[in-house]
Structure formats: structure tokens, C-alpha cells
Write an enzyme that holds these catalytic residues in place. Structure first.
Site, PDB file in Angstrom:
ATOM      1  N   GLY A  10     -68.146 -22.781-120.935  1.00  0.00           N
ATOM      2  CA  GLY A  10     -69.571 -22.885-121.313  1.00  0.00           C
ATOM      3  C   GLY A  10     -70.079 -21.545-121.819  1.00  0.00           C
ATOM      4  N   THR A 113     -61.410 -20.050-117.173  1.00  0.00           N
ATOM      5  CA  THR A 113     -60.744 -19.187-118.158  1.00  0.00           C
ATOM      6  C   THR A 113     -59.775 -18.238-117.454  1.00  0.00           C
ATOM      7  OG1 THR A 113     -62.739 -19.270-119.499  1.00  0.00           O
ATOM      8  CG2 THR A 113     -61.197 -17.487-119.987  1.00  0.00           C
ATOM      9  N   ASP A 135     -73.543 -18.627-113.989  1.00  0.00           N
ATOM     10  CA  ASP A 135     -73.467 -19.026-112.571  1.00  0.00           C
ATOM     11  C   ASP A 135     -73.181 -17.847-111.633  1.00  0.00           C
ATOM     12  OD1 ASP A 135     -73.925 -21.635-113.321  1.00  0.00           O
ATOM     13  OD2 ASP A 135     -71.802 -22.138-113.430  1.00  0.00           O
ATOM     14  N   MET A 177     -79.618 -24.473-113.628  1.00  0.00           N
ATOM     15  CA  MET A 177     -78.164 -24.702-113.668  1.00  0.00           C
ATOM     16  C   MET A 177     -77.483 -24.086-112.458  1.00  0.00           C
ATOM     17  SD  MET A 177     -76.792 -24.633-117.538  1.00  0.00           S
ATOM     18  CE  MET A 177     -76.928 -26.111-118.536  1.00  0.00           C
ATOM     19  N   TYR A 280     -80.157 -26.057-121.198  1.00  0.00           N
ATOM     20  CA  TYR A 280     -79.392 -25.064-121.968  1.00  0.00           C
ATOM     21  C   TYR A 280     -80.199 -23.866-122.453  1.00  0.00           C
ATOM     22  CZ  TYR A 280     -75.897 -28.559-121.385  1.00  0.00           C
ATOM     23  OH  TYR A 280     -75.018 -29.429-120.804  1.00  0.00           O
TER      24      TYR A 280
HETATM   25  O1  F6P Z   1     -70.638 -23.069-115.988  1.00  0.00           O
HETATM   26  C1  F6P Z   1     -71.936 -22.834-116.407  1.00  0.00           C
HETATM   27  C2  F6P Z   1     -72.757 -24.066-116.449  1.00  0.00           C
HETATM   28  O2  F6P Z   1     -73.883 -23.617-117.078  1.00  0.00           O
HETATM   29  C3  F6P Z   1     -73.111 -24.778-115.155  1.00  0.00           C
HETATM   30  O3  F6P Z   1     -74.101 -24.172-114.399  1.00  0.00           O
HETATM   31  C4  F6P Z   1     -73.492 -26.143-115.666  1.00  0.00           C
HETATM   32  O4  F6P Z   1     -73.414 -27.115-114.692  1.00  0.00           O
HETATM   33  C5  F6P Z   1     -72.494 -26.355-116.732  1.00  0.00           C
HETATM   34  O5  F6P Z   1     -72.213 -25.072-117.260  1.00  0.00           O
HETATM   35  C6  F6P Z   1     -72.878 -27.314-117.822  1.00  0.00           C
HETATM   36  O6  F6P Z   1     -71.977 -27.201-118.856  1.00  0.00           O
HETATM   37  P1  F6P Z   1     -71.711 -28.164-120.082  1.00  0.00           P
HETATM   38  O7  F6P Z   1     -72.755 -29.222-120.069  1.00  0.00           O
HETATM   39  O8  F6P Z   1     -71.787 -27.274-121.263  1.00  0.00           O
HETATM   40  O9  F6P Z   1     -70.333 -28.670-119.882  1.00  0.00           O
END
Ligand code: F6P
Length: 355
Positions: A10, A113, A135, A177, A280
Site C-alpha cells: 500500500g 515487503t 500503520d 486506517m 485513502y
Molecule cells: O497497510 C496500510 C493500510 O493503509 C492499512 O491500514 C489498510 O487497512 C490497508 O492499507 C488498506 O489497503 P488497500 O485497500 O490499499 O489494500
């Protein structure tokens, strides 16, 4: 020397700033070095894609959100599963690393990663990790880049939501998030003066939360602001896996914990409750100044490690200094909020409801 670089998982603010700092330092200090961008994270390496980055390609990107290389999620669990062509993703990545003639790879990403980077090392590839994620849950580093920017964004959104909460005398639940780790909700919640902060590491009881809200109201509060990490859950769900919890809620017609709580609070306290899901906005946009500095230091440190020939490591922040961890040590480990954390103790001292 051919140095590969990719951004995986992400996205978050500051990815371009790391690419820039690593690139500048590589071009300045490693004679004849070539910088090879791998598009779409490990996905590009699986497909054998690459793009040569020139110094001018990395100019002017310090403050740009996103990643000029693109990113993708490549789950660790699928890395060693044999596909229809008889090859695993890991085998393809190792083969393409050699085919591209890479001498090493800088992998900028989160926990997944780093796990994949450790696998690649075992396949004979030389990898250096750079820890990113909003996170802030990567083991072995005090902070990851992208986190502070997300804290700023979540905090300023909550500041705005608080004013509406005050105007209308409402309970406002703000979903932040953080599925497994609650650092972002904890830090932004304290910074925004939230009354309650609900995080995955500290399951709570709904009736206790309602009593807390009623007490606040009795004490004269017009509004109650609640920061809810998306992975927060009630005590009764504590034994369940994340997917089981979402499934159980979906069956009840409640998609998220935040929606569930808003309904529960309205029904059990009679106070109007509203939800806002920040989503986001926490990951996109320009990095804050703190993250720009951090990314610049981390990128430069990664380039130094390349120059020194130190591979199988990931850069880290310990106190005010930069440090180095072994990829093997970091892979598969997470950093969670604990009861003893100084910010948790601070929140408790302030009377913030934590569960
Ligand atoms: O890993 C970061 C993060 O922002 C989490 O907090 C969240 O749950 C997740 O990514 C959402 O990611 P995506 O919807 O892009 O898979």
C-alpha cells in the site's frame, strides 16, 4: 553497478522522496552506477519489467505523493505456490533479478515487503529494505515514513469533525486506517483531543463505551469524538480472526465496526451519532516536512549501505539515530501498541476511553 529499486505494498506519502534521496546519493557517490526502477513493486520483478532512471527522472519529486514507480500488493503467502507454468513467483523474481543483471535491490515497503525481501535474499539476491507504512507497525524501527503525514491528515480531519460535532451536539466516530495496529488512531486521536480511542490491540465493551459517553454528557460535554481504528473490535470478538469478524458483521448488515458502533450508541444512549471514514486521504498527497526529512535520511542511508556492500538489512530509526536491522530478524514480526506504551499511558492519564 546496477541497482534496482522498487516500491511495494500500500502506498503512503514519502515514497518518491526516498527514491529521490537514494538516487541522488547513488549517482553522486557510486561511480558508474545505474539505477533501475522496477515498476509495480514485486509485480514488476515477477514479470521482468524495468525502467532505467536518469538523474533528471528523480528531480522535483521530493514533495510528490504516490510513487513514480507504481506499487502492488504481492502477498507473501502466494510467493512459493507453483503456478500453471510450473514456477513460483519467488523463482520468477530471482530469475529476473539475474536476467536484469542487478547487483542489488532496494525494496521500499512494509511488513510484507520485508518478508518477501528476506525470501529473495535466500534465493541469492542482495536486498536492502526501507520501512514505509502509515500503520507504523514494522518491528525494529521506532517510526516508519508515511506515518507522521497520516497522523497530520487524520488529526486535521478530526479537528474539522469536532467543530460540527460541537455545533450539533453529536457523537462523532471517525474511522482511521489500521487493521492490525492502532498507532495511527492512537497518535492522531491524542493529537486531536479525542475522547475515546479504539484500537485493535485493546478490545472494548460497547456498554462501557456508552456509559462513558453518558458520563461525558452529564459532565456538560456537547460533543464526543471517537477515533476508531478500522481493526478495532469488541471484547466478545477478541478470539476471532479479522476476516471472521468482518464476516460476522456483514451477516448482520453492518460493514464496519464504526457503523455498528454508531447504531449501538444511538440505540443505547439516545444521542445522535455520525460516522466519517477517512480512508485513502491518509495515504495520499504530499509528505509533511518531518516525513520529507526522514525519507531523505532513509534513502541516503540505503544508498550508503549499497556503497558499503551491506545487504540483507533494512534501515531503521532508533531514537534520533538511524540504525540497521537484519532482514531475517524483521521478516514476519510486527510492532503493536502495548499497555505500557508511553502514549497509551498518556491517554489513560488524560481520561481517554481506550477499552
Ligand atoms: O497497510 C496500510 C493500510 O493503509 C492499512 O491500514 C489498510 O487497512 C490497508 O492499507 C488498506 O489497503 P488497500 O485497500 O490499499 O489494500
Amino acid at each position: 553497478m546496477k541497482i534496482g529499486i522498487l516500491t511495494s505494498g500500500g502506498d503512503c506519502a514519502g515514497l518518491n522522496a526516498v527514491i529521490r534521496a537514494a538516487g541522488i546519493s547513488i549517482f553522486r557517490n557510486i561511480k558508474g552506477a545505474e539505477l533501475i526502477g522496477i515498476p509495480e513493486g514485486y509485480g514488476g520483478l515477477i514479470d521482468g519489467e524495468s525502467v532505467k532512471l536518469r538523474p533528471r527522472d528523480i528531480e522535483g519529486i521530493l514533495a510528490e505523493g504516490g510513487t513514480l514507480l507504481g506499487s502492488s500488493r504481492q502477498p507473501f503467502k502466494q510467493m512459493q505456490i507453483r503456478g500453471e507454468d510450473g514456477q513460483t513467483k519467488l523463482e520468477k523474481m530471482a530469475a529476473n533479478y539475474k536476467k536484469l543483471g542487478l547487483d542489488c535491490l532496494i525494496a521500499i515497503g512494509g511488513a510484507g515487503t520485508h518478508k518477501n525481501a528476506a525470501l529473495l535474499m535466500r534465493e541469492g539476491c542482495k536486498v536492502i529494505g526501507v520501512p514505509k507504512t502509515i500503520d507504523n507497525d514494522i518491528w525494529g524501527t521506532d517510526v516508519t515514513f508515511g506515518f507522521q503525514t497520516a497522523v497530520e491528515v487524520a488529526c486535521s480531519c478530526m479537528d474539522r469533525i469536532r467543530t460540527t460535532a460541537e455545533s450539533h451536539s453529536r457523537v462523532m466516530l471517525v474511522e482511521i486506517m489500521g487493521n492490525k495496529a492502532g498507532w495511527l488512531a492512537l497518535h492522531s486521536g491524542i493529537a486531536a483531543g479525542a475522547d475515546a480511542i479504539l484500537i485493535p490491540e485493546m478490545p472494548f465493551a460497547e456498554d462501557e463505551l456508552c456509559r462513558f459517553i453518558e458520563d461525558k454528557k452529564k459532565d456538560g460535554a456537547r460533543s464526543v469524538l471517537i477515533a476508531v481504528a478500522e481493526g478495532a473490535h469488541i471484547r466478545a470478538e477478541a478470539g476471532l480472526k479479522r476476516k471472521q469478524r468482518s464476516f460476522a458483521r456483514a451477516n448482520l448488515g453492518e460493514k464496519t465496526i464504526t457503523n455498528h458502533l454508531a447504531e449501538y450508541i444511538e440505540q443505547n444512549t439516545g444521542y445522535a451519532a455520525r460516522t466519517s471514514v477517512l480512508g485513502y486521504v491518509q495515504r495520499g498527497g504530499a509528505p509533511c516536512a518531518y516525513d520529507r526529512l526522514l525519507c531523505t535520511r532513509l534513502g541516503e542511508q540505503a544508498a550508503n549501505l549499497v556503497a558499503e556492500g551491506r545487504f540483507g538489512v533494512t534501515v531503521a530509526v532508533k531514537g534520533n539515530s538511524l540504525a540497521v536491522n537484519r532482514l531475517e530478524d524483521v521478516a514476519g514480526k510486527y510492532k503493536y501498541v502495548t499497555r505500557g506504551d508511553r502514549m497509551v499511558r498518556c491517554a489513560e492519564e488524560l481520561g481517554i476511553f481506550l477499552g
